[in-house]
Design an enzyme around this catalytic site. Structure first.
Site, PDB file in Angstrom:
ATOM      1  N   HIS A 235     -12.800  62.209 -39.147  1.00  0.00           N
ATOM      2  CA  HIS A 235     -11.604  61.570 -39.707  1.00  0.00           C
ATOM      3  C   HIS A 235     -10.709  62.692 -40.217  1.00  0.00           C
ATOM      4  O   HIS A 235     -11.169  63.534 -40.990  1.00  0.00           O
ATOM      5  CB  HIS A 235     -11.956  60.684 -40.905  1.00  0.00           C
ATOM      6  CG  HIS A 235     -12.841  59.517 -40.575  1.00  0.00           C
ATOM      7  ND1 HIS A 235     -13.400  58.726 -41.549  1.00  0.00           N
ATOM      8  CD2 HIS A 235     -13.240  59.005 -39.393  1.00  0.00           C
ATOM      9  CE1 HIS A 235     -14.117  57.766 -40.979  1.00  0.00           C
ATOM     10  NE2 HIS A 235     -14.045  57.921 -39.666  1.00  0.00           N
TER      11      HIS A 235
ATOM     12  N   ASP B  61      -8.067  58.024 -39.856  1.00  0.00           N
ATOM     13  CA  ASP B  61      -8.546  57.508 -41.147  1.00  0.00           C
ATOM     14  C   ASP B  61      -7.474  56.680 -41.838  1.00  0.00           C
ATOM     15  O   ASP B  61      -6.735  55.964 -41.183  1.00  0.00           O
ATOM     16  CB  ASP B  61      -9.069  58.632 -42.042  1.00  0.00           C
ATOM     17  CG  ASP B  61     -10.229  58.140 -42.923  1.00  0.00           C
ATOM     18  OD1 ASP B  61     -10.667  56.997 -42.738  1.00  0.00           O
ATOM     19  OD2 ASP B  61     -10.687  58.888 -43.785  1.00  0.00           O
ATOM     20  N   HIS B  62      -7.364  56.790 -43.142  1.00  0.00           N
ATOM     21  CA  HIS B  62      -6.452  55.899 -43.874  1.00  0.00           C
ATOM     22  C   HIS B  62      -5.000  56.263 -43.617  1.00  0.00           C
ATOM     23  O   HIS B  62      -4.691  57.365 -43.203  1.00  0.00           O
ATOM     24  CB  HIS B  62      -6.687  56.017 -45.385  1.00  0.00           C
ATOM     25  CG  HIS B  62      -8.111  55.911 -45.774  1.00  0.00           C
ATOM     26  ND1 HIS B  62      -8.632  56.499 -46.873  1.00  0.00           N
ATOM     27  CD2 HIS B  62      -9.131  55.273 -45.176  1.00  0.00           C
ATOM     28  CE1 HIS B  62      -9.916  56.240 -46.961  1.00  0.00           C
ATOM     29  NE2 HIS B  62     -10.254  55.494 -45.931  1.00  0.00           N
TER      30      HIS B  62
ATOM     31  N   HIS C 229     -20.930  59.968 -42.726  1.00  0.00           N
ATOM     32  CA  HIS C 229     -19.618  60.161 -43.350  1.00  0.00           C
ATOM     33  C   HIS C 229     -19.837  60.777 -44.737  1.00  0.00           C
ATOM     34  O   HIS C 229     -20.684  60.307 -45.481  1.00  0.00           O
ATOM     35  CB  HIS C 229     -18.948  58.784 -43.471  1.00  0.00           C
ATOM     36  CG  HIS C 229     -17.553  58.819 -43.956  1.00  0.00           C
ATOM     37  ND1 HIS C 229     -17.225  58.974 -45.286  1.00  0.00           N
ATOM     38  CD2 HIS C 229     -16.378  58.707 -43.298  1.00  0.00           C
ATOM     39  CE1 HIS C 229     -15.900  58.950 -45.409  1.00  0.00           C
ATOM     40  NE2 HIS C 229     -15.364  58.793 -44.221  1.00  0.00           N
TER      41      HIS C 229
ATOM     42  N   CYS D 272     -15.420  63.550 -42.320  1.00  0.00           N
ATOM     43  CA  CYS D 272     -14.154  63.026 -42.853  1.00  0.00           C
ATOM     44  C   CYS D 272     -13.570  64.101 -43.750  1.00  0.00           C
ATOM     45  O   CYS D 272     -14.082  64.385 -44.831  1.00  0.00           O
ATOM     46  CB  CYS D 272     -14.392  61.732 -43.628  1.00  0.00           C
ATOM     47  SG  CYS D 272     -12.884  61.117 -44.415  1.00  0.00           S
TER      48      CYS D 272
ATOM     49  N   TYR E 162      -5.397  50.646 -44.530  1.00  0.00           N
ATOM     50  CA  TYR E 162      -5.447  50.458 -43.080  1.00  0.00           C
ATOM     51  C   TYR E 162      -4.226  49.745 -42.512  1.00  0.00           C
ATOM     52  O   TYR E 162      -4.341  48.795 -41.754  1.00  0.00           O
ATOM     53  CB  TYR E 162      -6.757  49.749 -42.687  1.00  0.00           C
ATOM     54  CG  TYR E 162      -7.930  50.699 -42.773  1.00  0.00           C
ATOM     55  CD1 TYR E 162      -8.267  51.504 -41.695  1.00  0.00           C
ATOM     56  CD2 TYR E 162      -8.665  50.838 -43.945  1.00  0.00           C
ATOM     57  CE1 TYR E 162      -9.309  52.413 -41.771  1.00  0.00           C
ATOM     58  CE2 TYR E 162      -9.713  51.740 -44.037  1.00  0.00           C
ATOM     59  CZ  TYR E 162     -10.027  52.525 -42.945  1.00  0.00           C
ATOM     60  OH  TYR E 162     -11.054  53.428 -43.018  1.00  0.00           O
TER      61      TYR E 162
HETATM   62  C1  DNO Z   1     -13.041  54.587 -45.433  1.00  0.00           C
HETATM   63  C2  DNO Z   1     -14.008  55.014 -44.446  1.00  0.00           C
HETATM   64  C3  DNO Z   1     -15.404  54.824 -44.976  1.00  0.00           C
HETATM   65  C4  DNO Z   1     -16.419  54.948 -43.877  1.00  0.00           C
HETATM   66  C5  DNO Z   1     -17.831  54.744 -44.346  1.00  0.00           C
HETATM   67  C6  DNO Z   1     -18.800  55.112 -43.266  1.00  0.00           C
HETATM   68  O1  DNO Z   1     -12.064  54.061 -45.112  1.00  0.00           O
HETATM   69  O2  DNO Z   1     -13.750  56.288 -44.001  1.00  0.00           O
HETATM   70  O3  DNO Z   1     -15.469  53.555 -45.532  1.00  0.00           O
HETATM   71  O4  DNO Z   1     -16.188  53.984 -42.915  1.00  0.00           O
HETATM   72  O5  DNO Z   1     -18.099  55.472 -45.483  1.00  0.00           O
HETATM   73  O6  DNO Z   1     -19.973  54.436 -43.498  1.00  0.00           O
HETATM   74 MN    MN Z   2     -13.156  58.716 -43.750  1.00  0.00          MN
END
Ligand code: DNO
Ligand code: MN
Length: 376
Positions: free
Chosen positions: A288, A334-335, A223, A261, A353
């Site tokens: 993501h 993702d978020h 990521h 991401c 989340y």
């Molecule tokens: C955030 C995520 C990151 C991701 C880590 C992977 O919400 O996209 O925390 O899980 O960086 O190790």
């Molecule tokens: Mn991400």
């Protein structure tokens, strides 16, 4: 493409698998063993128990005629111990011991049927924001990064305290209070580690782990740094197109790949997410897709809804690029922001989340995908 949704596990997530089942298009639950600290071995029994929960149906489901099931193909994350990143014994664990546990964990996950393991290689912290519930103009709240605030911070401890306070008592990967209690040791250990040295340590990690990934058919997916630039003088090496290319070149196996991401990648001015998707397509195992909006010249940003016109990330261009290439990997939204009844003082979900905005985001991303793929 398989659409996924991140789930933090029973009792550790405010959202249930049955909630997620009702989001059209979700096939994959992106999971982890959230009680595990970085460096710990994941045992076969605990892996299988979690995967069974995800792929099976509960008694309630069976009694109510619910039949939709998920796959548990993607783990996010198996976190990398600080001894691997610094190359030094840390918190009583040597690099070799930590590598050994990582390799065995990959083997155990592969034997259980996991296809992709995500991780990050950021020093000390995982993703970093200054505000977990920042009010947006429409009344929702979102994750927020104030560049001025970070520039003024001389002591990262203050940020740790504030972040943990903002977590609503829920665990946040990369922000484990037990681990961050050792912040002064980390600061000491990173002294003198520059970007080149960090890439060297990174290569040791990849060379140790990739052969097992190949043997058990588990794709490793890094990521990008979030945000995608150095913080507190520590080296971050997955922040730009050149940085990503260098990581891929450290070990040329296709199993050394990306969890691209695009929200994180876009937080660095000048990074082009659509170009990154097209350039790295062959090595993207998981992605993501989300949007951010820059707020000032210093690079402060807020996370916003997934629609392209809401922010500065061309989410349409991204999904179009994936669809045109008939991308076979995994994607998740993702978020998300916090909306409606999530956005009250009594009910606060895990920062970033919530359920609703991620569900809306998925429909938008699938809309672009279906438009391009329809009739092909
Ligand atoms: C955030 C995520 C990151 C991701 C880590 C992977 O919400 O996209 O925390 O899980 O960086 O190790
Ligand atoms: Mn991400």
């Amino acid at each position: 493409m398989k659409m996924g949704f991140r789930w933090y596990g029973e009792g550790n997530d405010t959202i249930s698998l049955d909630d997620i089942r009702q989001i059209p298009g979700v096939e994959t639950i992106v999971w982890s063993l959230h009680h595990k600290q970085a460096g710990e071995l994941w045992e076969p029994g605990e892996i299988e128990a979690e995967m069974e929960k995800i792929t099976g149906l509960s008694r309630y489901d069976r009694e109510h005629g619910i039949t939709k099931t998920f796959n548990a193909d993607v783990v996010e994350s198996v976190n990398v111990h600080e001894s691997i990143k610094t190359g030094k014994t840390m918190l009583g664990m040597s690099r070799d011991e930590a590598l050994d546990n990582y390799v065995k964990t990959i083997e155990n996950l592969g034997k259980a049927g996991v296809k992709v393991v995500t991780y990050n290689f950021m020093p000390v912290f995982d993703w970093l924001r200054t505000d977990m519930f920042h009010p947006s103009p429409d009344g929702s709240t979102a994750l927020y990064y104030d560049a001025h605030k970070v520039a003024e911070l001389t002591d990262p401890q203050k940020l740790v305290d504030e972040t943990l306070e903002g977590a609503n008592g829920l665990t946040m990967p990369g922000w484990e209070p037990e681990r961050l209690a050792h912040l002064p040791e980390f600061i000491e250990a990173y002294r003198g580690i520059d970007h080149d040295k960090y890439y060297e340590n990174y290569k040791v990690f990849l060379d140790a782990v990739i052969p097992t990934c190949e043997k058990y058919d588990v794709k490793l997916a890094v990521h990008p740094d979030d945000p995608a630039f150095d913080l507190f003088g520590w080296p971050r090496v997955v922040s730009s197109k050149e940085g990503i290319q260098r990581v891929l070149d450290l070990n040329p196996s296709p199993y050394n790949g990306l969890c691209l991401c695009l929200g994180s990648f876009s937080s660095r001015r000048g990074n082009d997410p659509v170009d990154a998707v097209k350039t790295f397509m062959d090595r993207i195992h998981f992605s993501h897709v989300r949007n951010i909006k820059f707020l000032d010249e210093a690079g402060s940003f807020s996370e916003v809804g997934h629609r392209a016109s809401e922010g500065d990330v061309d989410t349409v261009g991204i999904m179009k690029a994936y669809a045109e290439a008939d991308y076979q990997g995994y994607i998740r939204p993702d978020h998300g922001r916090h909306l409606w009844d999530e956005n009250t003082p009594e009910h606060k979900p895990r920062p970033g989340y919530g359920l609703y905005d991620r569900a809306l985001g998925i429909q938008y991303l699938l809309g672009v995908w279906d438009t391009v793929r329809y009739g092909k």
